[in-house]
Write a protein that holds these residues in place. Structure first.
Motif, PDB file in Angstrom:
ATOM      1  N   ARG A 106       0.862  -1.193   0.000  1.00 32.10           N
ATOM      2  CA  ARG A 106       0.000   0.000   0.000  1.00 32.10           C
ATOM      3  C   ARG A 106       0.894   1.236   0.000  1.00 32.10           C
ATOM      4  O   ARG A 106       1.547   1.548   0.997  1.00 32.10           O
ATOM      5  CB  ARG A 106      -0.916   0.006   1.225  1.00 32.10           C
ATOM      6  CG  ARG A 106      -1.839  -1.197   1.348  1.00 32.10           C
ATOM      7  CD  ARG A 106      -2.868  -1.267   0.227  1.00 32.10           C
ATOM      8  NE  ARG A 106      -3.857  -0.226   0.260  1.00 32.10           N
ATOM      9  CZ  ARG A 106      -5.063  -0.324   0.838  1.00 32.10           C
ATOM     10  NH1 ARG A 106      -5.395  -1.453   1.442  1.00 32.10           N
ATOM     11  NH2 ARG A 106      -5.910   0.680   0.814  1.00 32.10           N
ATOM     12  N   VAL A 107       0.936   1.936  -1.114  1.00 35.82           N
ATOM     13  CA  VAL A 107       1.792   3.112  -1.244  1.00 35.82           C
ATOM     14  C   VAL A 107       0.998   4.364  -0.886  1.00 35.82           C
ATOM     15  O   VAL A 107      -0.223   4.409  -1.037  1.00 35.82           O
ATOM     16  CB  VAL A 107       2.345   3.222  -2.680  1.00 35.82           C
ATOM     17  CG1 VAL A 107       3.203   2.031  -3.014  1.00 35.82           C
ATOM     18  CG2 VAL A 107       1.209   3.360  -3.689  1.00 35.82           C
ATOM     19  N   PRO A 108       1.681   5.417  -0.377  1.00 40.84           N
ATOM     20  CA  PRO A 108       0.971   6.651  -0.010  1.00 40.84           C
ATOM     21  C   PRO A 108       0.230   7.247  -1.206  1.00 40.84           C
ATOM     22  O   PRO A 108       0.721   7.225  -2.336  1.00 40.84           O
ATOM     23  CB  PRO A 108       2.093   7.581   0.461  1.00 40.84           C
ATOM     24  CG  PRO A 108       3.216   6.673   0.834  1.00 40.84           C
ATOM     25  CD  PRO A 108       3.123   5.507  -0.087  1.00 40.84           C
ATOM     26  N   GLY A 109      -0.941   7.768  -0.928  1.00 40.58           N
ATOM     27  CA  GLY A 109      -1.730   8.394  -1.983  1.00 40.58           C
ATOM     28  C   GLY A 109      -3.157   7.874  -1.987  1.00 40.58           C
ATOM     29  O   GLY A 109      -3.517   6.956  -1.234  1.00 40.58           O
ATOM     30  N   ILE A 110      -3.996   8.478  -2.825  1.00 42.82           N
ATOM     31  CA  ILE A 110      -5.400   8.087  -2.953  1.00 42.82           C
ATOM     32  C   ILE A 110      -5.672   7.704  -4.398  1.00 42.82           C
ATOM     33  O   ILE A 110      -5.319   8.423  -5.331  1.00 42.82           O
ATOM     34  CB  ILE A 110      -6.344   9.230  -2.531  1.00 42.82           C
ATOM     35  CG1 ILE A 110      -6.169   9.553  -1.044  1.00 42.82           C
ATOM     36  CG2 ILE A 110      -7.808   8.874  -2.818  1.00 42.82           C
ATOM     37  CD1 ILE A 110      -7.045  10.680  -0.547  1.00 42.82           C
ATOM     38  N   GLY A 111      -6.278   6.550  -4.587  1.00 49.00           N
ATOM     39  CA  GLY A 111      -6.667   6.099  -5.925  1.00 49.00           C
ATOM     40  C   GLY A 111      -8.166   6.231  -6.107  1.00 49.00           C
ATOM     41  O   GLY A 111      -8.941   5.634  -5.343  1.00 49.00           O
ATOM     42  N   HIS A 131      -2.794   2.108  -3.831  1.00 52.02           N
ATOM     43  CA  HIS A 131      -2.739   3.273  -2.949  1.00 52.02           C
ATOM     44  C   HIS A 131      -3.273   2.953  -1.551  1.00 52.02           C
ATOM     45  O   HIS A 131      -4.057   2.027  -1.364  1.00 52.02           O
ATOM     46  CB  HIS A 131      -3.541   4.417  -3.562  1.00 52.02           C
ATOM     47  CG  HIS A 131      -3.023   4.841  -4.905  1.00 52.02           C
ATOM     48  ND1 HIS A 131      -3.457   4.261  -6.081  1.00 52.02           N
ATOM     49  CD2 HIS A 131      -2.085   5.764  -5.250  1.00 52.02           C
ATOM     50  CE1 HIS A 131      -2.821   4.823  -7.096  1.00 52.02           C
ATOM     51  NE2 HIS A 131      -1.985   5.730  -6.620  1.00 52.02           N
ATOM     52  N   SER A 132      -2.822   3.758  -0.604  1.00 48.01           N
ATOM     53  CA  SER A 132      -3.232   3.554   0.787  1.00 48.01           C
ATOM     54  C   SER A 132      -4.734   3.722   0.969  1.00 48.01           C
ATOM     55  O   SER A 132      -5.347   3.097   1.839  1.00 48.01           O
ATOM     56  CB  SER A 132      -2.500   4.554   1.690  1.00 48.01           C
ATOM     57  OG  SER A 132      -1.106   4.348   1.626  1.00 48.01           O
ATOM     58  N   VAL A 190      -8.410   3.804  -1.260  1.00 48.47           N
ATOM     59  CA  VAL A 190      -9.061   3.532  -2.542  1.00 48.47           C
ATOM     60  C   VAL A 190     -10.508   3.987  -2.452  1.00 48.47           C
ATOM     61  O   VAL A 190     -11.223   3.634  -1.513  1.00 48.47           O
ATOM     62  CB  VAL A 190      -8.999   2.031  -2.896  1.00 48.47           C
ATOM     63  CG1 VAL A 190      -9.756   1.754  -4.199  1.00 48.47           C
ATOM     64  CG2 VAL A 190      -7.559   1.569  -3.022  1.00 48.47           C
ATOM     65  N   CYS A 199      -2.584  11.315   2.830  1.00 44.42           N
ATOM     66  CA  CYS A 199      -2.648  10.546   1.582  1.00 44.42           C
ATOM     67  C   CYS A 199      -3.009  11.445   0.404  1.00 44.42           C
ATOM     68  O   CYS A 199      -2.460  11.310  -0.690  1.00 44.42           O
ATOM     69  CB  CYS A 199      -3.667   9.411   1.709  1.00 44.42           C
ATOM     70  SG  CYS A 199      -3.152   8.074   2.820  1.00 44.42           S
ATOM     71  N   ARG A 200      -3.935  12.367   0.660  1.00 44.71           N
ATOM     72  CA  ARG A 200      -4.304  13.289  -0.422  1.00 44.71           C
ATOM     73  C   ARG A 200      -3.115  14.152  -0.829  1.00 44.71           C
ATOM     74  O   ARG A 200      -2.870  14.385  -2.015  1.00 44.71           O
ATOM     75  CB  ARG A 200      -5.475  14.172   0.019  1.00 44.71           C
ATOM     76  CG  ARG A 200      -5.979  15.110  -1.073  1.00 44.71           C
ATOM     77  CD  ARG A 200      -7.013  16.080  -0.544  1.00 44.71           C
ATOM     78  NE  ARG A 200      -6.429  16.964   0.464  1.00 44.71           N
ATOM     79  CZ  ARG A 200      -7.117  17.921   1.098  1.00 44.71           C
ATOM     80  NH1 ARG A 200      -8.395  18.102   0.831  1.00 44.71           N
ATOM     81  NH2 ARG A 200      -6.528  18.682   1.997  1.00 44.71           N
ATOM     82  N   SER A 218      -2.152  12.881 -13.588  1.00 46.64           N
ATOM     83  CA  SER A 218      -2.805  12.131 -12.513  1.00 46.64           C
ATOM     84  C   SER A 218      -3.740  11.065 -13.047  1.00 46.64           C
ATOM     85  O   SER A 218      -4.550  10.512 -12.308  1.00 46.64           O
ATOM     86  CB  SER A 218      -3.595  13.086 -11.606  1.00 46.64           C
ATOM     87  OG  SER A 218      -2.762  14.075 -11.062  1.00 46.64           O
TER      88      SER A 218
END
Length: 783
Positions: free
Chosen positions: A549-554, A579-580, A582, A721-722, A773
């Motif tokens: 789970r990588v940082p960020g929002i999918g 992503h961390s 979803v 995350c955002r 993105s």
């Protein structure tokens, strides 16, 4: 409106895997109640109503108003044999204007608008809300609870309920209803091509009255130049064009009415006998088949009526009714009566009766005004075409195209660049190809009468299912309308080989595009439904989903309002990380004119908190459709943060062992409704409780502090995350026909639908997704 529902299994875990998936990811229709703030259309002051009525002259009535330019010529293309025929034709014109535009459309059909939206698709959207006739099966009960989703409930044994069950019983009937709507829509598009051609060509032809030796090619060139200028002005918008055109049309109506009065008194007052319907009977008795053939020309006196209804999105009904009854109707009656009076003494001038009947001193001023009015007439059907295509987009019946909203005050006023240029090219082709207003008139009449027939059949269902009229009243309306319209239809069919084939070919081309696009849309949705991933499989992967789970929002875009889409499983089986956080985003279009901002978003959590998976359903109506939403991402996160905050508040809101709302208790479920205003920050939003079975018991006072801390922790986690980055994941689904499919299906899917997918507008452009993105996930499925 955002809503949350979560199922806690507790001790009840003995169900099957299907049951587990159902408990953990309930459909959205169980997660929202009705927001009680009633949405109201703007009330118009008397001054604003007069202003809008004035503007409507320039946008709505130009087509209907310029019919005197060519009606008598198309009625008597071979000359007038008996002057009594002029009286009979005038009587037909008078009663056609009274029965169709005045009584049927202005005072009846316009009342069947969908909150101010007109056209065949507006009628269809009303039917979709009152009966389950939508061919894309994505309806949910929460949609019916929107404040703009008005519908009626029928008594079980009523005629309306029986009609509803009859419509819903077979897919064939639903498809036939949609086909009827598509045919009507395509004919309106045909009007948008033929109206500018015949109006501008007829007005330009006035030059030859003063210069008889002028070549017809010169007239055509002048007409083409005017048409190019007209279509080039469309990007300014209806509001600005309306202010420019309205004074011209008002002057036009006053002049043709005044000249009509002058001609009546100068030539023959006896033409007023035509107000007696007995002359219609005598006309048919005297002329026989030739009189019947002339109905195709008389039909042109009511052209523009279908544009009147389709253009309702641009103006309120009251403004259109006011303009028609006080200006349009009386001036048209006087204009036709004046021309008839002139022809009683000059029947050899029927080929250019309009210009010949003008006093010599008024000729050139009237020529200029007539040319300008013809340009305005084209505006009515062009605006109607834009409105009806936008509605078709909302119901998945037209490829996604760019829609430009040209007015901040009136959201119904739009401009569609792609359609504008297509109309211009086809219009010029018709004008240059025929070079004859008689043949264009034959084509025009065919298109208009088919639209009117489609509207009549739809109105019959509206009167039964929406208005719930007594069946006898419905029968009277249907029979009287069909009696007039089928009579005209039988006449225009005789002229199919004389130009009437043009709208049929144009409509067939657009119908093919719309039908293939709708078929592909339905199949793509069915593929999403049948291939969605079970929640049990997701849970079996564990909190990390079996990946890094990588940082960020999918943001994973999907057609589904419940369930995990196939695109997600396809993604995580091909990539080693996710992503961390979803969020499954479903952008859903409903058969309503608009969805208020505070009811647009539905948010819920999927699975346990440790999964950090959510769902967001964003709902739009066809007035909202494809308006570029620059703040879509911001609004989505505002609603997500609000959801987390209110979810935590509900968990720590009780200090008793057993707390139930409305006296009902349960040990497994809790749900609550949030009224969230996307325009405001989450801190100033009211909380409303609706449709609650119970609140899960809380036994410790410290749980409130724990929940508060959990809320802060999760909110900070989401913000981090955002800030790490947001990726928009879209499915790039390729639809192919199966190898054993027939040739028609192969052509429709592999060539036509594939081409339309390539040229249509992407969701990434609609929601302003930055290219850096964006992540497209390809997949193929066969139909």
């Amino acid at each position: 409106m955002a809503s949350v529902s979560e199922r806690d299994g507790d001790g009840d875990t003995m169900g099957s895997m299907w049951d587990l998936g159902q408990k953990l990811d309930q459909p959205m229709d169980e997660e929202a109640g009705r927001l009680k703030n009633m949405y109201r259309e703007k009330k118009f002051s008397a001054l604003l109503l007069l202003r809008l009525a004035f503007q409507s002259l320039g946008v709505v009535y130009g087509d209907l108003g310029t019919s005197p330019l060519y009606v008598f010529y198309n009625t008597f293309p071979h000359g007038i044999g008996d002057t009594e025929d002029v009286i009979g034709a005038l009587s037909l014109i008078i009663y056609s204007l009274t029965l169709i535009p005045l009584l049927k459309y202005v005072f009846l059909v316009c009342r069947a608008n969908d909150n101010g939206q007109g056209g065949t698709f507006a009628l269809y959207s009303l039917l979709c809300r009152h009966a389950k006739v939508n061919t894309i099966p994505n309806q949910h009960r929460t949609d019916e609870e929107l404040t703009t989703y008005s519908r009626s409930i029928f008594p079980e044994n009523s005629f309306a309920a029986k009609t509803k069950r009859w419509l819903e019983a077979h897919a064939f009937r639903k498809n036939m209803l949609l086909l009827l709507v598509l045919v009507g829509t395509c004919m309106v598009i045909g009007d948008g091509i033929l109206t500018p051609a015949i109006s501008v060509l007829s007005a330009s032809g006035g030059i030859k009255v003063d210069h008889p030796k002028m070549s017809n090619d010169v007239v055509v060139i002048v007409a083409v130049v005017i048409l190019v200028g007209l279509f080039s002005m469309q990007h300014y918008g209806t509001d600005k064009v309306g202010w420019l055109f309205a004074p011209i049309v008002l002057l036009w109506f006053l002049l043709i009415g005044g000249i009509g009065v002058f001609n009546i008194f100068k030539y023959d007052r006896n033409v007023l006998r035509a107000f007696s319907p007995i002359h219609i009977f005598r006309y048919f008795k005297r002329g026989g088949r030739s009189s019947w053939n002339s109905l195709g020309g008389i039909m042109l006196s009511i052209t523009g009526t279908e544009a009147l209804f389709a253009d309702l999105a641009h103006f309120p009904v009251s403004a259109i009714q006011l303009a028609f009854t006080t200006v349009v109707f009386p001036c048209l009656l006087l204009a036709y009566s004046g021309q008839a009076a002139y022809l009683m003494e000059n029947k050899e001038h029927v080929s250019d009766a309009f210009y010949r009947s003008i006093p010599d001193s008024m000729y050139w001023p009237m020529f200029i005004v007539a040319t300008l009015a013809a340009i305005v007439a084209s505006q009515a059907t062009i605006s109607a075409t834009f409105s009806i295509i936008k509605q078709a987009l909302a119901l998945g019946c037209f490829p996604r195209v760019k829609v430009v909203h040209t007015s901040k005050k009136f959201l119904g006023q739009i401009y569609i660049p792609d359609i504008n240029w297509i109309l211009m090219i086809l219009c010029i082709a018709v004008t240059a190809g025929f070079q004859n207003q008689s043949q264009i008139g034959n084509a025009y009449g065919t298109a208009v009468v088919i639209v009117m027939l489609a509207t009549t059949f739809l109105m019959t269902l509206i009167m039964l299912l929406v208005w719930r009229c007594h069946w006898i009243l419905v029968l009277i309306f249907t029979v009287s309308s069909l009696l007039v319209e089928l009579t005209y239809f039988s006449a225009v069919l005789l002229k199919v080989d004389q130009g009437g084939w043009v709208p049929l070919v144009i409509a067939a081309a657009f119908l093919l595009v719309m039908h293939v696009w709708h078929y592909g849309t339905v199949k793509r949705y069915e593929f999403e439904m049948h291939s969605k991933v079970s929640m049990a499989w997701i849970l079996g992967l564990g909190p990390s989903l079996g990946l890094v789970r990588v940082p960020g929002i999918g943001l994973v875009y999907t057609e589904l309002a419940s369930g995990v889409p196939h695109i997600f499983s396809h993604l995580i089986t091909n990539l080693p990380a996710i992503h961390s956080v979803v969020i499954f985003v479903c952008v859903k279009y409903l058969p309503v004119y608009t969805v208020p901002e505070d009811e647009r978003y539905l948010i819920k959590r999927i699975g346990p908190k440790s999964f950090h998976m959510f769902r967001c359903v964003a709902r739009y109506g066809y007035k909202d459709l494809h308006k570029k939403d620059d703040e879509f991402e911001k609004k989505l996160f505002d609603n997500l943060f609000l959801f987390v905050r209110l979810e935590s508040m509900m968990e720590g809101s009780s200090d008793s062992d057993e707390y139930s709302l409305y006296g009902q208790q349960t040990h497994q479920s809790r749900s609550f409704l949030v009224a969230d205003n996307a325009k405001s920050s989450p801190s100033n939003v009211d909380l409303t409780i609706s449709s609650v079975d119970s609140i899960v018991p809380v036994t410790s006072m410290s749980s409130g502090h724990a929940s508060s801390q959990a809320e802060v922790d999760e909110t900070l986690f989401l913000i981090s995350c955002r800030d790490a980055g947001v990726v928009h994941i879209l499915g790039n689904t390729v639809v192919r026909a199966r190898r054993n499919s027939g040739i028609p299906k192969n052509i429709a899917i592999d060539y036509i639908y594939a081409f339309l997918r390539k040229i249509c507008r992407e969701n990434s452009a609609i929601f302003n997704v930055p290219h850096e993105s964006l992540l497209n996930v390809g997949q193929i499925f066969y139909v």
